[in-house]
Design an enzyme around this catalytic site. Structure first.
Site, PDB file in Angstrom:
ATOM      1  N   SER A  10       0.866 -52.262 -25.121  1.00  0.00           N
ATOM      2  CA  SER A  10       1.635 -52.288 -26.251  1.00  0.00           C
ATOM      3  C   SER A  10       3.253 -52.172 -26.057  1.00  0.00           C
ATOM      4  O   SER A  10       3.860 -52.019 -26.944  1.00  0.00           O
ATOM      5  CB  SER A  10       1.164 -51.198 -27.287  1.00  0.00           C
ATOM      6  OG  SER A  10      -0.040 -51.526 -27.813  1.00  0.00           O
TER       7      SER A  10
ATOM      8  N   LYS B 125       5.610 -54.382 -27.706  1.00  0.00           N
ATOM      9  CA  LYS B 125       6.168 -54.260 -29.198  1.00  0.00           C
ATOM     10  C   LYS B 125       7.710 -54.017 -29.252  1.00  0.00           C
ATOM     11  O   LYS B 125       8.158 -54.046 -30.138  1.00  0.00           O
ATOM     12  CB  LYS B 125       5.340 -53.294 -29.800  1.00  0.00           C
ATOM     13  CG  LYS B 125       3.716 -53.649 -29.983  1.00  0.00           C
ATOM     14  CD  LYS B 125       2.780 -52.689 -30.447  1.00  0.00           C
ATOM     15  CE  LYS B 125       1.487 -53.241 -30.541  1.00  0.00           C
ATOM     16  NZ  LYS B 125       0.552 -52.376 -30.687  1.00  0.00           N
TER      17      LYS B 125
ATOM     18  N   SER C 239       1.713 -48.002 -33.172  1.00  0.00           N
ATOM     19  CA  SER C 239       1.304 -49.066 -32.507  1.00  0.00           C
ATOM     20  C   SER C 239       0.371 -50.025 -33.118  1.00  0.00           C
ATOM     21  O   SER C 239      -0.414 -50.500 -32.313  1.00  0.00           O
ATOM     22  CB  SER C 239       0.667 -48.405 -31.170  1.00  0.00           C
ATOM     23  OG  SER C 239       0.686 -49.227 -29.979  1.00  0.00           O
TER      24      SER C 239
END
Length: 358
Positions: free
Chosen positions: A48, A51, A103
């Site tokens: 993640s 991102k 997230s």
């Protein structure tokens, strides 16, 4: 000099600090100087932390006040979530909070569909932005970081991304938020460093079973910003704290030029004054270890001859460390220097031509 040109200058293998990560790097955010690295060019899954790039592209290409209608596809996304519902309407800014704090993989899909028109088009924007930032060993296949064969990066490339991200005030504001309530949702940041590391500014955590724990963070102390990246690290919180303590104490930033301050006295030919002060058009700092020292040389565009106008460009100050250039600062004349009277009269006379008949 473009910041990305400096990213690979002077990698220093530190002996006083180490990590549990498979890959790690510590970088000065302003200069790009690498203060510590460990297997930093290995291509790895990044989970993640992807991102950060999703947010950067969305902020650059989208409008924070846009109202996004959540599609069914977003609600079916696997993994971490901000629990979006089909047909729900939220602003792009609210989705960015869900992306960076919770997230939310669902938020990533909703953002990509809205900003890019489709996930495929948005991913194309992600890869174009990565190339722009000099991320030469990275490939992105989705906006959320779910494992994919053609989705990878390196610690060095993620540090480059982090350096760009912290220069974006909107992204930094969102990533550094510990908790926020928007539209009835209370979202808490997964990044524990915000709560127990002095000066931490965020950025992003990540985890998948294949990628392990990934973490990209930024910390600021005494006006200096460092970014740290660890990939596949089971002890990432402690490792980032140790990296920052090492970096700030071992490589403090040294101000070599201050905006508007005189750096050099340049000679002036045929002027009422023999010299003119040359001032820095911008500030410049560089992290230095004990015993290191920046050297400066001045490169004038041309020799200065009166009249000299205040604010006019005169050349550049070039900063070097151990003989290697690390930066340049434009130099401007600090004051006007009129010509000497006799020089001015000679110039004036040359402008006239008299014949015998006159």
């Amino acid at each position: 000099m473009a910041a990305w040109l400096l990213f690979s200058i002077f990698p220093c293998q530190a002996k006083a600090v180490g990590t549990s990560a498979a890959s790690a790097i510590l970088m000065d955010a302003d200069s790009g100087r690498v203060l510590y690295e460990q297997n930093a060019d290995a291509r790895m899954l990044i989970a993640s932390t992807t991102k950060i790039l999703t947010a950067l592209v969305a902020i650059r290409e989208g409008n924070l006040s846009d109202v996004v209608t959540v599609k069914r596809e977003a609600t079916l996304t696997e993994g971490s979530s901000m629990y979006l519902k089909e047909g729900e309407q939220l602003t792009l800014e609210a989705l960015l909070y869900g992306l960076m704090l919770c997230s939310g993989n669902d938020a990533a899909v909703a953002i990509a569909d809205h900003v890019g028109g489709s996930q495929k088009c948005f991913v194309k924007l992600m890869n174009e932005t990565a190339r722009e930032l000099g991320m030469e060993d990275s490939s992105f296949a989705n906006p959320n970081g779910l494992d994919a064969e053609d989705h990878y990066s390196t610690a060095r490339d993620m540090a480059k991304l982090a350096c760009a991200a912290v220069k974006n005030e909107t992204l930094l504001r969102i990533a550094s938020t510990q908790s926020v309530t928007i539209g009835g949702r209370t979202m808490t940041n997964h990044n524990k460093l915000l709560r127990y590391v002095d000066g931490c500014l965020g950025l992003k955590t990540g985890y998948t079973r294949a990628a392990g724990r990934t973490l990209v963070s930024c910390c600021e102390r005494n006006g200096q910003r460092l970014v740290a990246v660890t990939l596949q690290d089971g002890n990432d919180w402690a490792d980032h704290e140790a990296l920052y303590n090492y970096g700030f104490s071992t490589y403090p930033a040294h101000r070599a030029a201050i905006l508007g301050k005189t750096l050099y006295q340049a000679p002036v030919k045929d002027g009422l004054r023999d010299t003119v002060s040359l001032a820095a058009a911008e500030s410049f700092s560089w992290p230095l270890a004990e015993g290191e020292q920046l050297e400066m040389r001045v490169e004038l565009d041309t020799p200065l001859t009166a009249p000299v106008m205040a604010g006019s460009r005169a050349g550049e100050a070039v900063f070097t460390l151990d003989g290697r250039e690390v930066g340049r600062v434009e130099l401007l004349c600090g004051e006007s220097v009129p010509p000497k009277l006799e020089s001015a009269m000679a110039t004036l006379k040359r402008g006239f031509s008299f014949s015998d008949e006159d």
